[in-house]
Design an enzyme around this catalytic site. Sequence first.
Site, mmCIF file in Angstrom:
data_model
loop_
_atom_site.group_PDB
_atom_site.id
_atom_site.type_symbol
_atom_site.label_atom_id
_atom_site.label_comp_id
_atom_site.label_asym_id
_atom_site.label_seq_id
_atom_site.Cartn_x
_atom_site.Cartn_y
_atom_site.Cartn_z
ATOM 1 C CE LYS A 181 -4.755 36.238 52.753
ATOM 2 N NZ LYS A 181 -5.119 37.671 52.681
ATOM 3 C CD GLU A 255 4.047 32.753 38.747
ATOM 4 O OE1 GLU A 255 5.012 33.515 38.547
ATOM 5 O OE2 GLU A 255 3.732 31.841 37.972
ATOM 6 C CB CYS A 294 6.074 40.928 40.166
ATOM 7 S SG CYS A 294 4.816 40.512 38.947
ATOM 8 C CD GLU A 392 9.403 43.132 44.214
ATOM 9 O OE1 GLU A 392 9.175 42.568 45.309
ATOM 10 O OE2 GLU A 392 8.855 42.800 43.156
HETATM 11 P P1 NAD Z 1 2.820 39.885 50.406
HETATM 12 O O1 NAD Z 1 3.694 38.696 50.231
HETATM 13 O O2 NAD Z 1 3.036 40.748 51.582
HETATM 14 O O3 NAD Z 1 1.279 39.432 50.481
HETATM 15 C C1 NAD Z 1 0.699 38.630 49.491
HETATM 16 C C2 NAD Z 1 -0.440 37.839 50.093
HETATM 17 O O4 NAD Z 1 0.078 36.973 51.097
HETATM 18 C C3 NAD Z 1 -1.525 38.689 50.767
HETATM 19 O O5 NAD Z 1 -2.800 38.129 50.501
HETATM 20 C C4 NAD Z 1 -1.183 38.542 52.247
HETATM 21 O O6 NAD Z 1 -2.317 38.680 53.087
HETATM 22 C C5 NAD Z 1 -0.655 37.119 52.288
HETATM 23 N N1 NAD Z 1 0.238 36.824 53.422
HETATM 24 C C6 NAD Z 1 1.018 37.697 54.114
HETATM 25 N N2 NAD Z 1 1.666 37.036 55.120
HETATM 26 C C7 NAD Z 1 1.280 35.735 55.028
HETATM 27 C C8 NAD Z 1 1.613 34.558 55.766
HETATM 28 N N3 NAD Z 1 2.460 34.581 56.809
HETATM 29 N N4 NAD Z 1 1.035 33.390 55.390
HETATM 30 C C9 NAD Z 1 0.188 33.337 54.344
HETATM 31 N N5 NAD Z 1 -0.179 34.410 53.636
HETATM 32 C C10 NAD Z 1 0.376 35.603 53.958
HETATM 33 O O7 NAD Z 1 2.913 40.683 49.036
HETATM 34 P P2 NAD Z 1 2.217 42.061 48.662
HETATM 35 O O8 NAD Z 1 2.926 43.151 49.360
HETATM 36 O O9 NAD Z 1 0.746 41.920 48.853
HETATM 37 O O10 NAD Z 1 2.497 42.098 47.084
HETATM 38 C C11 NAD Z 1 3.659 42.583 46.521
HETATM 39 C C12 NAD Z 1 4.603 41.441 46.170
HETATM 40 O O11 NAD Z 1 3.968 40.530 45.280
HETATM 41 C C13 NAD Z 1 5.833 41.947 45.432
HETATM 42 O O12 NAD Z 1 6.966 41.304 45.929
HETATM 43 C C14 NAD Z 1 5.562 41.523 43.986
HETATM 44 O O13 NAD Z 1 6.719 41.369 43.214
HETATM 45 C C15 NAD Z 1 4.835 40.249 44.175
HETATM 46 N N6 NAD Z 1 4.046 39.895 42.987
HETATM 47 C C16 NAD Z 1 4.481 38.885 42.175
HETATM 48 C C17 NAD Z 1 3.783 38.578 41.001
HETATM 49 C C18 NAD Z 1 4.256 37.495 40.067
HETATM 50 O O14 NAD Z 1 3.491 37.113 39.178
HETATM 51 N N7 NAD Z 1 5.472 36.996 40.184
HETATM 52 C C19 NAD Z 1 2.624 39.284 40.684
HETATM 53 C C20 NAD Z 1 2.207 40.305 41.542
HETATM 54 C C21 NAD Z 1 2.927 40.596 42.691
#
Ligand code: NAD
Length: 489
Positions: A181, A255, A294, A392
Site C-alpha cells: 500500500k 522503519e 527520516c 521530528e
Molecule cells: P505516516 O506514518 O503518516 O504514513 C505512512 C503510511 O502509513 C502511509 O501509507 C499511510 O497511508 C499509512 N497509514 C497512516 N495511518 C495508518 C493506519 N492507521 N494504519 C495503517 N496505515 C496507516 O508517515 P508519512 O507522513 O507518510 O511519512 C513520514 C514518516 O515516515 C516520518 O516519520 C519519517 O521519519 C518516516 N520514514 C521512516 C523511514 C525509515 O526508513 N526509518 C523512511 C522514510 C520515512
Amino acid sequence: MALLDYKLPNEGLAGCFINGAWVHPGHDIGVENPSRREEICRVGCGGTAEIHASVQAARTAQKAWGARAASERGAMLTELGNRLEANAEEVARMLAAESGNAIKTQSRGEAAGAAGVLKYYGGVAVEQKGETLPLGPGLMSYATREPHGVVGSIIPWNSPLQLGCVKISMALATGNCLVLKPAEDAPLAILKLAELAADIFPPGVLNVVTGTGQEAGAALAGHSGIDKISFTGSSEVGKLIGHAAADRIANVTLELGGKSPCIIFPDACTPDRIEETAQGVVNAMRFARQGQSCTAGSRLFVHVSVWDDLMPRVVDKAAAMSVGDALDDTVEIGAVINQEHYDEICAYVAQAHAQGAIFLTGETPKATGAGFHPVPTILTGLDNSWRIAREEVFGPVLVALPWEDEDAMIAQANDTHYGLAAFIFSRDYSTITRITRALKAGWIQVNQGGGQIPGMSYGGIKQSGLGSEYSIEGALEAYTFRKCVTVAL
Ligand code: NAD
C-alpha cells in the site's frame, strides 16, 4: 510542458493492481503536485474489499512462487530493475510531480537508486542459505530459511519508489508474495512500477492497493491472512501497526522516524577540511529533500572552538540553495508534501521563535499561494529540551547547539526517544571509535551525509524501529523464518 505525460494504467482508471489485473474500487482520491498546488490526477481509493482480494490472490500464488528456484525469482527482480532503469526519466518526473522532491537533486537519484535496489536483490536472492548443526554422531541437523508467506507493506510518501522497491525486493526474493500500500499523497511512481512488473511476475505475486491509511492501511495491517507486516512511516502509526501485529503474533518490521545528531569535532574544521565539513552538514540535514528524510541530521552539535568558523559556512551553503518547482531542472530544493505538513513545520518554527530561538538563516514560513516552499532554516540559542530539538519536524529546519564537554554532549545526543541515525565529523580514529561506541543509533556516518546503499544493514533502535532492511542479512532475518530439521541417521 504538461504537468505529467504519464497516462495511468487501465484507461486512466488505475488504483489497484490485484492478481495481475487493474481493478478500480469505485471511488477515488486526488493526487496533488505540492510545488504547484494542482491536482495531477485521481487514483482509485481501495479499502477492505480490495485488501481482502489482494491477500487471497497472494495466498494462492505463494505456494508456487515460494517453490521456484531463488535464481528465477532473482532474475525477475533484475528484469524489473532493468525496465525501471530504461524508464528512469519518466519515473523521475512522476516522483518530482507527486512528492515535491526536486528532479535535479533527488528524483532522478531516487529512480536510479530504486533500480539499483531491485538489481542488488536480484543478484543476492540465491544467498538464501541455511546452516548445518553439529549435534553429534548419528544425528544430522540443518536449518533452512523459509518465507513467512504473504507480506503486507505500507510505505510513506517521502521516497516512495525507493522504499517500494526495498519492500518488493526483500519480500519476493525470499519467496513471499506481497500486498503493497503506497502513501495516498504519492502513489504514482509505484503504479508505474506495477505496470512495468505486470508481465514479469505471475498473477498474485505482487499486488498494489492505493488508498488511505485509515482504510486500506488499517485493513492490511489487521488482515488475518497477512503473515508479516513491513511498515515504513511515522513512529505514531508504527505503534498502531505494532499493536495490530501483536494481536495475532504476526512478524513485524518497523522503519520509523528519527531526530539524528550531527556532531562536529575541531579537527574536522582545519582550513583544508572546513568547506567539506560544512557541505557534509548540509547534506546530512537533507536540505535538498526539504528535510523530509527520516535520517536527517537535524540536531547539530558544534564544538565551541570552531563554531565561529563553521557556522557561517553552513549558513551560506544552505541559504544559497535554490528553492522552487520540483520539475524545474535548476531547482535544488522542491516542496513539502501537503498543506497539513507545511502548517506543522510553520508551527514548530513559530513556537521556537516565540521561545527566543535565534535565526541564523531562514524565517518562520508562511502559507503561500505558489506551493509549499519553506526555505532552509537554521536556529540556535535554544535548549535541547525544546520541542523543536526533540521532535521530528520533517522540514528543512536545523537546530544548532555549541558543545564543550564531550560527555555532556554525548548525553544530549542520546537524550531522545529516537535512535535511527547519527553523523560524526572527525579525522581522528580514536575519536571516531569512542563516539560511535557511545552513540545509540542504528546507522552512523562518519565525515559524510549520504544515503543508504544496497548491501548495508539499515534500521533504527528505540522508537525508530525494529529490524533492518537494504541487506541480504536484513531480508533473511525479517522475511524468513528458520525451519530446523533433525534427522537420526
Ligand atoms: P505516516 O506514518 O503518516 O504514513 C505512512 C503510511 O502509513 C502511509 O501509507 C499511510 O497511508 C499509512 N497509514 C497512516 N495511518 C495508518 C493506519 N492507521 N494504519 C495503517 N496505515 C496507516 O508517515 P508519512 O507522513 O507518510 O511519512 C513520514 C514518516 O515516515 C516520518 O516519520 C519519517 O521519519 C518516516 N520514514 C521512516 C523511514 C525509515 O526508513 N526509518 C523512511 C522514510 C520515512
